[in-house]
Design an enzyme around this catalytic site. Structure first.
Site, PDB file in Angstrom:
ATOM      1  N   ASP A  84      49.699  41.634  44.623  1.00  0.00           N
ATOM      2  CA  ASP A  84      48.362  42.066  44.471  1.00  0.00           C
ATOM      3  C   ASP A  84      48.660  43.567  43.567  1.00  0.00           C
ATOM      4  O   ASP A  84      48.142  43.844  42.492  1.00  0.00           O
ATOM      5  CB  ASP A  84      47.834  42.460  45.828  1.00  0.00           C
ATOM      6  CG  ASP A  84      47.671  41.225  46.496  1.00  0.00           C
ATOM      7  OD1 ASP A  84      47.319  40.280  46.252  1.00  0.00           O
ATOM      8  OD2 ASP A  84      48.461  41.418  47.646  1.00  0.00           O
ATOM      9  N   HIS A  92      46.467  41.186  52.532  1.00  0.00           N
ATOM     10  CA  HIS A  92      46.702  40.390  51.325  1.00  0.00           C
ATOM     11  C   HIS A  92      45.629  39.181  51.508  1.00  0.00           C
ATOM     12  O   HIS A  92      45.976  38.068  51.985  1.00  0.00           O
ATOM     13  CB  HIS A  92      48.028  39.623  51.538  1.00  0.00           C
ATOM     14  CG  HIS A  92      48.438  38.637  50.434  1.00  0.00           C
ATOM     15  ND1 HIS A  92      48.080  38.954  48.981  1.00  0.00           N
ATOM     16  CD2 HIS A  92      48.600  37.285  50.413  1.00  0.00           C
ATOM     17  CE1 HIS A  92      48.564  38.009  48.136  1.00  0.00           C
ATOM     18  NE2 HIS A  92      48.714  36.960  49.138  1.00  0.00           N
TER      19      HIS A  92
END
Ligand code: NAD
Ligand code: LMR
Length: 366
Positions: free
Chosen positions: A159, A187
């Protein structure tokens, strides 16, 4: 030549590993002077496919690849490993959320936590990639009573890298010109990609982008990037995930550049008001094989709302897997005593920093 380090990888015949293993063998993760032993682990049904991967690794004739071993069980595969990359798990398909995988994947991580506890090197560093990564890391860590929870992390570097790449593209620069992006939390689509501390060419990023673009386009795009890729490819991200694993483990073991901040999913010690006992992505710096949370960053009202949303989701996920979290490890996970700070001299006679000091109070390099 240095002594080789042992790296165990689960899901070694899967899509991520098909990029990951070759990067590790080439020296991208542990450094170009560090030989590696790969302990590759798969389900019994996938052993033939794994044999094919091993042949290909051999055929690359990597000078740093010392030995490859193949295992159809984690108990044997984790034996004495210094690093454990827990990739093996079912990926989601189109229309699924990562949290839909809790039921199918959770048991895997309970067994793997126990096996790490019983068979891995005492200073093993563990990175959980299989989804839902934060909650799976919690399950593994809670099932390893003899290891420190700080030896477990989960992957949010993907990410982080995504946010860096997208900001670079928006600003017309390259990723190397962007610093100090932070991914907070899970996440999942509740993660918070924070640009308030990021810089472009050393200048605050928020002064160079439109706030509406940041809130309405950038944040949701980073949060949903995994789904966007599944929609386009029909399969979940693999090569970029492998790169992120290499980056996260490289920083953890080899350090971050001076002043550089990266994002890592680690057990919350209560920093930034996040409840203890869940794996949460924080801004960290790494040195001497350890990570430290970067403290003292300003959190705006907008940011606080985002942090709370992702924290609540993690607490909810935790409640779903409560039956896999042994009571005996609850206290160690609610009171993480090892405060990871550096710059302390540990004297053999026990003198040195006082007990109240916030510095590291044991000499294990984690
Ligand atoms: P894949 O299906 O291609 O490969 C997974 C492999 O794991 C398979 O070969 C399977 O046989 C093996 N496996 C399953 N259970 C196992 C077990 N108990 N022990 C050992 N091996 C086992 O999937 P992939 O694309 O490589 O993705 C793996 C996982 O990583 C998925 O859960 C995916 O959602 C996740 N993922 C996470 C991130 C992240 O940023 N955290 C990014 C991408 C993918
Ligand atoms: C990703 O972020 O690409 C992975 O977690 C795979 C997924 O399910 O989105």
């Amino acid at each position: 030549m240095r002594r080789p380090v042992r790296i165990a990888v689960t899901g070694a015949a899967g899509a991520i590993s098909y990029s990951l293993l070759f990067k590790i063998a080439a020296g991208e993760m542990m450094g170009r002077d560090q030989p590696v032993i790969l302990q590759l682990i798969e389900l019994p049904d996938a052993m033939e496919s794994l044999r094919g991967v091993a042949m290909e690794l051999e055929d690359c004739a990597y000078p740093l690849l010392h030995t490859i071993t193949l295992h159809d069980n984690v108990e044997e595969g984790f034996s004495n490993c210094h690093f454990a990359l827990l990739v093996g798990a079912r990926p989601r398909g189109p229309g699924m959320e990562r949290s839909d995988l809790i039921e199918v994947n959770a048991e895997i991580f309970a067994r793997q936590g126990k096996a790490l506890n019983d068979f891995a090197n005492r200073d093993v560093k563990v990175l959980v990639t299989g989804n839902p990564a934060n909650t799976n890391a919690l399950i593994a860590s809670r099932n390893a009573p003899d290891l420190s929870p700080s030896q477990f992390t989960c992957l949010t570097r993907l990410d982080h890298n995504r946010a860096r790449g997208m900001l670079a593209s928006q600003c017309g620069v390259t990723a190397r010109d962007i610093q100090n992006i932070i991914i907070w939390g899970n996440h999942s689509p509740t993660q918070y990609p924070d640009l308030h501390h990021a810089t472009v060419f050393g200048v605050p990023a928020m002064g160079q982008i439109d706030t509406a673009w940041y809130r309405d386009q950038f944040i949701p795009r980073v949060q949903e990037r995994g789904s966007e890729i599944i929609k386009a490819r029909g399969l979940s991200s693999a090569a970029s995930a492998a790169q992120a694993i290499v980056d996260q483990m490289h920083n953890w073991s080899q350090g971050t550049d001076p002043g550089e901040i990266v994002s890592m999913g680690i057990l919350s010690d209560g920093s930034y008001g996040i409840q203890k006992g869940v794996f949460f992505s924080f801004p960290v710096r790494c040195n001497y094989g350890r990570y430290q949370i970067v403290h003292g960053l300003d959190i705006s009202d907008f940011s606080r709302k985002q942090l709370t949303a992702t924290e609540l989701e993690l607490l909810e996920e935790k409640s779903v897997v409560e039956h896999l979290l042994p009571k005996e490890t609850e206290a160690s996970h609610m009171n993480l005593t090892i405060c990871l700070k550096s710059g302390v001299t540990l004297y053999a006679d026990g003198s040195g920093p006082s007990a109240e000091s916030k510095f590291m109070n044991n000499n294990r390099v984690l």
